[in-house]
Design an enzyme around this catalytic site. Structure first.
Site, PDB file in Angstrom:
ATOM      1  N   ASP A  88     -15.690  12.913  44.646  1.00 38.92           N
ATOM      2  CA  ASP A  88     -16.727  13.183  43.644  1.00 38.92           C
ATOM      3  C   ASP A  88     -17.771  14.166  44.190  1.00 38.92           C
ATOM      4  OD1 ASP A  88     -17.998  12.947  41.217  1.00 38.92           O
ATOM      5  OD2 ASP A  88     -19.120  11.152  41.777  1.00 38.92           O
ATOM      6  N   ASN A 105     -10.724  12.142  32.436  1.00 41.20           N
ATOM      7  CA  ASN A 105     -11.215  13.505  32.669  1.00 41.20           C
ATOM      8  C   ASN A 105     -10.876  14.479  31.534  1.00 41.20           C
ATOM      9  OD1 ASN A 105     -10.894  13.447  36.308  1.00 41.20           O
ATOM     10  ND2 ASN A 105     -12.687  13.135  35.038  1.00 41.20           N
TER      11      ASN A 105
HETATM   12  C1  FPP Z   1     -15.032  15.070  40.617  1.00 44.83           C
HETATM   13  O1  FPP Z   1     -16.161  15.883  40.766  1.00 44.83           O
HETATM   14  C2  FPP Z   1     -13.811  15.831  40.904  1.00 44.83           C
HETATM   15  C3  FPP Z   1     -12.783  16.058  40.041  1.00 44.83           C
HETATM   16  C4  FPP Z   1     -12.781  15.539  38.658  1.00 44.83           C
HETATM   17  C5  FPP Z   1     -11.606  16.878  40.391  1.00 44.83           C
HETATM   18  C6  FPP Z   1     -11.143  16.784  41.813  1.00 44.83           C
HETATM   19  C7  FPP Z   1      -9.999  17.695  41.997  1.00 44.83           C
HETATM   20  C8  FPP Z   1      -9.791  18.484  43.077  1.00 44.83           C
HETATM   21  C9  FPP Z   1     -10.656  18.497  44.260  1.00 44.83           C
HETATM   22  C10 FPP Z   1      -8.530  19.317  43.108  1.00 44.83           C
HETATM   23  C11 FPP Z   1      -7.422  18.455  43.647  1.00 44.83           C
HETATM   24  C12 FPP Z   1      -6.187  19.172  43.908  1.00 44.83           C
HETATM   25  C13 FPP Z   1      -5.141  18.628  44.591  1.00 44.83           C
HETATM   26  C14 FPP Z   1      -3.917  19.413  44.798  1.00 44.83           C
HETATM   27  C15 FPP Z   1      -5.182  17.250  45.130  1.00 44.83           C
HETATM   28  P1  FPP Z   1     -17.173  16.068  39.527  1.00 44.83           P
HETATM   29  O2  FPP Z   1     -16.814  17.313  38.802  1.00 44.83           O
HETATM   30  O3  FPP Z   1     -17.194  14.824  38.706  1.00 44.83           O
HETATM   31  O4  FPP Z   1     -18.521  16.250  40.297  1.00 44.83           O
HETATM   32  P2  FPP Z   1     -20.006  15.873  39.769  1.00 44.83           P
HETATM   33  O5  FPP Z   1     -20.089  14.367  39.808  1.00 44.83           O
HETATM   34  O6  FPP Z   1     -20.889  16.495  40.803  1.00 44.83           O
HETATM   35  O7  FPP Z   1     -20.162  16.465  38.396  1.00 44.83           O
END
Ligand code: FPP
Length: 251
Positions: free
Chosen positions: A20, A68
């Site tokens: 996150d 998501n």
């Molecule tokens: C949460 O951060 C993260 C995600 C919803 C996506 C995570 C995906 C990746 C890192 C790519 C993964 C790829 C592979 C191949 C495993 P957020 O956007 O909710 O952050 P925030 O809480 O700061 O808004």
């Protein structure tokens, strides 16, 4: 799934991570959120290598949750593209590091191109046995449990007339990633302290580590901190501290 084997901290066999903080990382730098996800892929690479070096046998990452899809369409589409490219690129690196890639989740919602890329990457690393990396995509802990019950009724229709035959191990065997043991350590980055419908059933006795570090900044040192914290935990599985001490003395 044997819980008693892991009493007394030590090194976790199965580590699950809620990655996150990508969006906040980007917004703090006045960048689009997707840039945070892009940087997040670099953290994925670093953490896979560091976990394998530390002897973690199963690493599960929450890449895209069933919820998501509710994000703005541009972000969902950017995440999909990133996911497809990263899978393709990283599979080669995983092969070199002896890491087996598996993907858990409802993949039918993804484009045929992504589904194909997933199948190819899984096949490429099929024989690797240093560590199993499970990428959870369009995954939700509740979805997993619901699917397990559907699988049980499909595979064992007689159970409908004999509900007493439903056991914990029958449920274990029918979950999305029946290849992994229970989660020992669940890490959430980005400062929040929620499970957010990630692995539920298999994390019943997981130790929870909340790291303040945003995922794009999460590195070997942060992982080390979580693993060291875990090694000091006393895992009780419902027993008392005294019983656990006695079990340790028996060994
Ligand atoms: C949460 O951060 C993260 C995600 C919803 C996506 C995570 C995906 C990746 C890192 C790519 C993964 C790829 C592979 C191949 C495993 P957020 O956007 O909710 O952050 P925030 O809480 O700061 O808004």
């Amino acid at each position: 799934m044997s819980e008693t084997k892991q009493i007394g901290g030590g090194a976790p066999c199965h580590v699950a991570i809620i990655m996150d903080g990508n969006g906040r990382w980007a917004q703090r730098r006045f960048m689009p959120r997707v840039e945070g996800h892009r940087r997040g892929v670099q953290s994925v690479r670093r953490v896979i290598e560091a976990a394998a070096k530390r002897g973690v046998r199963y690493l599960s990452l929450f890449a895209f949750s069933s919820e998501n899809w509710r994000r703005p369409p541009e972000e969902v589409s950017a995440l999909m593209k990133l996911f497809a490219t990263a899978l393709h690129k990283e599979a080669q690196a995983m092969l070199e590091h002896g890491v087996r890639l598996r993907v858990a989740g409802d993949l039918t919602a993804f484009s045929e191109e992504i589904q194909q890329s997933i199948r190819k990457s899984e096949a490429l690393t099929e024989h690797c046995d240093r560590m199993v990396l499970t990428v959870c995509a369009n995954y939700g802990g509740r979805w997993d449990v619901v699917e397990a019950f559907k699988n049980i009724l499909k595979r064992h229709p007689e159970v409908a007339a004999h509900p007493e035959r439903i056991t914990e191990s029958l449920i274990d065997e029918n979950l999305a990633f029946d290849w992994a043991p229970p989660v020992d350590l669940m890490i959430r980055t980005g400062g929040e302290q929620r499970i957010s419908n990630f692995i539920l059933w298999q994390a019943a006795y997981a130790e929870l580590f909340a790291s303040p570090t945003l995922w794009p900044d999460f590195d070997e040192t942060d992982l080390e901190e979580a693993l060291n914290w875990y090694s000091r935990r006393e895992r009780r599985f419902g027993m008392t501290g005294e019983q656990i001490q006695a079990l340790g003395e028996d060994k």
